[in-house]
Design an enzyme around this catalytic site. Structure first.
Site, PDB file in Angstrom:
ATOM      1  N   TRP A 157      27.804  11.818  23.131  1.00  0.00           N
ATOM      2  CA  TRP A 157      28.562  10.775  24.042  1.00  0.00           C
ATOM      3  C   TRP A 157      29.419  12.623  25.103  1.00  0.00           C
ATOM      4  O   TRP A 157      30.069  12.509  24.697  1.00  0.00           O
ATOM      5  CB  TRP A 157      29.426  10.088  24.543  1.00  0.00           C
ATOM      6  CG  TRP A 157      29.560   8.944  25.543  1.00  0.00           C
ATOM      7  CD1 TRP A 157      30.935   9.166  26.302  1.00  0.00           C
ATOM      8  CD2 TRP A 157      29.013   8.267  26.366  1.00  0.00           C
ATOM      9  NE1 TRP A 157      30.629   8.728  27.410  1.00  0.00           N
ATOM     10  CE2 TRP A 157      29.680   7.644  27.596  1.00  0.00           C
ATOM     11  CE3 TRP A 157      27.444   8.063  26.266  1.00  0.00           C
ATOM     12  CZ2 TRP A 157      29.775   6.950  28.126  1.00  0.00           C
ATOM     13  CZ3 TRP A 157      27.438   7.152  27.205  1.00  0.00           C
ATOM     14  CH2 TRP A 157      28.497   6.911  28.443  1.00  0.00           C
ATOM     15  N   GLU A 163      31.667   5.493  16.750  1.00  0.00           N
ATOM     16  CA  GLU A 163      31.345   5.803  15.497  1.00  0.00           C
ATOM     17  C   GLU A 163      32.462   6.754  14.908  1.00  0.00           C
ATOM     18  O   GLU A 163      31.801   7.425  13.285  1.00  0.00           O
ATOM     19  CB  GLU A 163      29.759   6.283  15.637  1.00  0.00           C
ATOM     20  CG  GLU A 163      29.073   5.295  16.391  1.00  0.00           C
ATOM     21  CD  GLU A 163      28.795   4.752  17.660  1.00  0.00           C
ATOM     22  OE1 GLU A 163      29.297   3.700  18.051  1.00  0.00           O
ATOM     23  OE2 GLU A 163      29.059   5.321  18.284  1.00  0.00           O
ATOM     24  N   VAL A 189      35.412  13.085  23.801  1.00  0.00           N
ATOM     25  CA  VAL A 189      35.893  12.608  25.012  1.00  0.00           C
ATOM     26  C   VAL A 189      35.851  11.409  25.764  1.00  0.00           C
ATOM     27  O   VAL A 189      34.477  10.969  25.948  1.00  0.00           O
ATOM     28  CB  VAL A 189      35.388  13.856  26.155  1.00  0.00           C
ATOM     29  CG1 VAL A 189      35.953  13.634  27.345  1.00  0.00           C
ATOM     30  CG2 VAL A 189      35.656  14.544  25.259  1.00  0.00           C
ATOM     31  N   LEU A 190      36.686  10.522  26.321  1.00  0.00           N
ATOM     32  CA  LEU A 190      36.434   9.551  26.552  1.00  0.00           C
ATOM     33  C   LEU A 190      37.064   9.359  28.535  1.00  0.00           C
ATOM     34  O   LEU A 190      38.348   9.675  28.559  1.00  0.00           O
ATOM     35  CB  LEU A 190      37.132   8.106  25.883  1.00  0.00           C
ATOM     36  CG  LEU A 190      37.019   8.252  24.338  1.00  0.00           C
ATOM     37  CD1 LEU A 190      37.757   6.424  23.471  1.00  0.00           C
ATOM     38  CD2 LEU A 190      35.606   7.304  25.096  1.00  0.00           C
ATOM     39  N   ILE A 191      36.649   9.191  29.318  1.00  0.00           N
ATOM     40  CA  ILE A 191      37.139   9.688  29.933  1.00  0.00           C
ATOM     41  C   ILE A 191      37.013   7.569  30.560  1.00  0.00           C
ATOM     42  O   ILE A 191      35.982   6.864  31.405  1.00  0.00           O
ATOM     43  CB  ILE A 191      35.492   9.967  31.377  1.00  0.00           C
ATOM     44  CG1 ILE A 191      36.201  11.421  30.710  1.00  0.00           C
ATOM     45  CG2 ILE A 191      36.250  10.156  32.813  1.00  0.00           C
ATOM     46  CD1 ILE A 191      35.156  11.925  31.501  1.00  0.00           C
ATOM     47  N   THR A 211      36.290  -0.458  34.260  1.00  0.00           N
ATOM     48  CA  THR A 211      36.654  -1.759  33.329  1.00  0.00           C
ATOM     49  C   THR A 211      37.660  -1.399  32.200  1.00  0.00           C
ATOM     50  O   THR A 211      38.178  -0.400  32.176  1.00  0.00           O
ATOM     51  CB  THR A 211      35.432  -2.341  32.916  1.00  0.00           C
ATOM     52  OG1 THR A 211      34.733  -1.714  31.938  1.00  0.00           O
ATOM     53  CG2 THR A 211      33.930  -2.021  33.922  1.00  0.00           C
ATOM     54  N   HIS A 226      36.539  -1.289  29.174  1.00  0.00           N
ATOM     55  CA  HIS A 226      35.861  -0.596  28.098  1.00  0.00           C
ATOM     56  C   HIS A 226      36.798   1.040  27.216  1.00  0.00           C
ATOM     57  O   HIS A 226      36.748   1.050  26.436  1.00  0.00           O
ATOM     58  CB  HIS A 226      34.678  -0.677  28.676  1.00  0.00           C
ATOM     59  CG  HIS A 226      33.593   0.522  27.320  1.00  0.00           C
ATOM     60  ND1 HIS A 226      33.738   1.643  26.867  1.00  0.00           N
ATOM     61  CD2 HIS A 226      33.057  -0.810  25.915  1.00  0.00           C
ATOM     62  CE1 HIS A 226      33.116   1.708  25.897  1.00  0.00           C
ATOM     63  NE2 HIS A 226      32.571   1.039  25.885  1.00  0.00           N
ATOM     64  N   PHE A 243      42.630  14.324  14.651  1.00  0.00           N
ATOM     65  CA  PHE A 243      41.968  13.085  16.309  1.00  0.00           C
ATOM     66  C   PHE A 243      41.901  14.434  17.196  1.00  0.00           C
ATOM     67  O   PHE A 243      43.409  15.083  18.066  1.00  0.00           O
ATOM     68  CB  PHE A 243      43.568  12.353  16.567  1.00  0.00           C
ATOM     69  CG  PHE A 243      42.864  11.366  17.809  1.00  0.00           C
ATOM     70  CD1 PHE A 243      42.132   9.918  17.985  1.00  0.00           C
ATOM     71  CD2 PHE A 243      43.749  11.634  19.338  1.00  0.00           C
ATOM     72  CE1 PHE A 243      41.878   9.520  18.803  1.00  0.00           C
ATOM     73  CE2 PHE A 243      43.459  10.786  19.988  1.00  0.00           C
ATOM     74  CZ  PHE A 243      42.374   9.685  19.823  1.00  0.00           C
ATOM     75  N   ARG A 263      41.551  20.807  29.588  1.00  0.00           N
ATOM     76  CA  ARG A 263      41.926  20.804  27.949  1.00  0.00           C
ATOM     77  C   ARG A 263      40.408  21.156  27.118  1.00  0.00           C
ATOM     78  O   ARG A 263      40.687  21.163  25.883  1.00  0.00           O
ATOM     79  CB  ARG A 263      42.154  18.813  28.084  1.00  0.00           C
ATOM     80  CG  ARG A 263      43.307  18.501  28.797  1.00  0.00           C
ATOM     81  CD  ARG A 263      43.785  17.361  28.551  1.00  0.00           C
ATOM     82  NE  ARG A 263      45.130  16.867  28.853  1.00  0.00           N
ATOM     83  CZ  ARG A 263      45.308  17.130  30.300  1.00  0.00           C
ATOM     84  NH1 ARG A 263      44.986  17.141  31.519  1.00  0.00           N
ATOM     85  NH2 ARG A 263      46.780  16.264  31.188  1.00  0.00           N
TER      86      ARG A 263
END
Length: 239
Positions: free
Chosen positions: A79, A115, A137-139, A143, A145, A170, A184
């Site tokens: 992802w 995961e 990577v989370l953007i 929502t 989520h 991490f 980053r």
């Protein structure tokens, strides 16, 4: 004469009244000026502190690290693949700078950040790596989520490290937009480099503290003879 005395008395009262008014006005002005100086000093102090912490944010000094005998596992998400690959490249660059060989770097993928903790646990329990770097990577979207995933992943990764006594780094960016991610994962501010050096440092710390490289006479940071027979190599796990 009496009329002149009355006029003089009246004028004195007026002068006295004006003096009191002037004194009050001066006092108020002085108080306001003093408060302005206090506010200015507080503002400058806050600005100095903010600039100080902004200047040192993300700046970590690493000693010369020799990771020639360190084995590192990298677990990355598919992802946001492009950004994650950039961060992993930074981690690999740092590992090589610390003398970690390509043969001692294991890399695998998982679908997404959720995961990562379980995959890290599998790798840690295999006993084939000294440290695990979890990269993702989370953007933030529209929502909740984002918040749920961030909380679960950060807590899960920390738990794996504590439960297995394996350093689990991490390496998950939690950003509000893609521009923050790019800032980053590219150039001189590639956070992956810090993750790689942290993995080596924590691996060396674990080996020294737990006597995994040398057999200690007592628990702790002891130095004694090697516990592994020369020429032996573990076959279990991912290598």
């Amino acid at each position: 004469l009496m009329e002149a005395g009355i006029m003089l008395s009246t004028n004195l009262r007026m002068i006295r009244g004006r003096s009191v008014f002037l004194l009050l006005a001066l006092t108020a002005t002085s108080t306001a000026f003093t408060q302005s100086l206090v506010n200015l000093k507080l503002s400058r102090a806050t600005k100095d502190v903010t600039q100080h912490y902004m200047a040192v944010e993300g700046a970590i000094d690493f000693d010369n690290l020799d990771g020639s005998e360190v084995r590192v596992g990298i677990i990355k998400t598919r992802w946001n693949k492009e950004h994650v690959d950039n961060a992993v490249e930074g981690a690999r660059t740092a590992l090589k700078a610390c003398n970690v060989t390509d043969e001692n770097i294991f890399e695998t993928t998982v679908p997404g950040a959720y995961e990562l903790p379980l995959a890290a646990r599998f790798l840690a329990l295999s006993g084939t790596v000294d440290a695990v770097i979890c990269c993702g990577v989370l953007i933030k979207g529209d929502t909740m989520h984002f918040e749920y995933i961030c909380d679960a992943v950060s807590s899960g990764i920390m738990s794996v490290g504590l439960q297995t006594s394996t350093p689990v780094i991490f390496g998950v960016l939690t950003c509000l937009n893609e521009d923050q991610v790019i800032a980053r994962t590219t150039g001189d501010n590639n956070h992956g480099e810090g993750w790689g050096m942290t993995a080596v440092e924590m691996s060396l710390l674990k080996r020294e503290a737990l006597g995994m490289k040398n057999k200690p006479s007592v628990m702790g940071f002891g130095v004694a003879e090697d516990i592994d027979a020369p020429g032996t190599k573990k076959s279990m796990g991912f290598f």
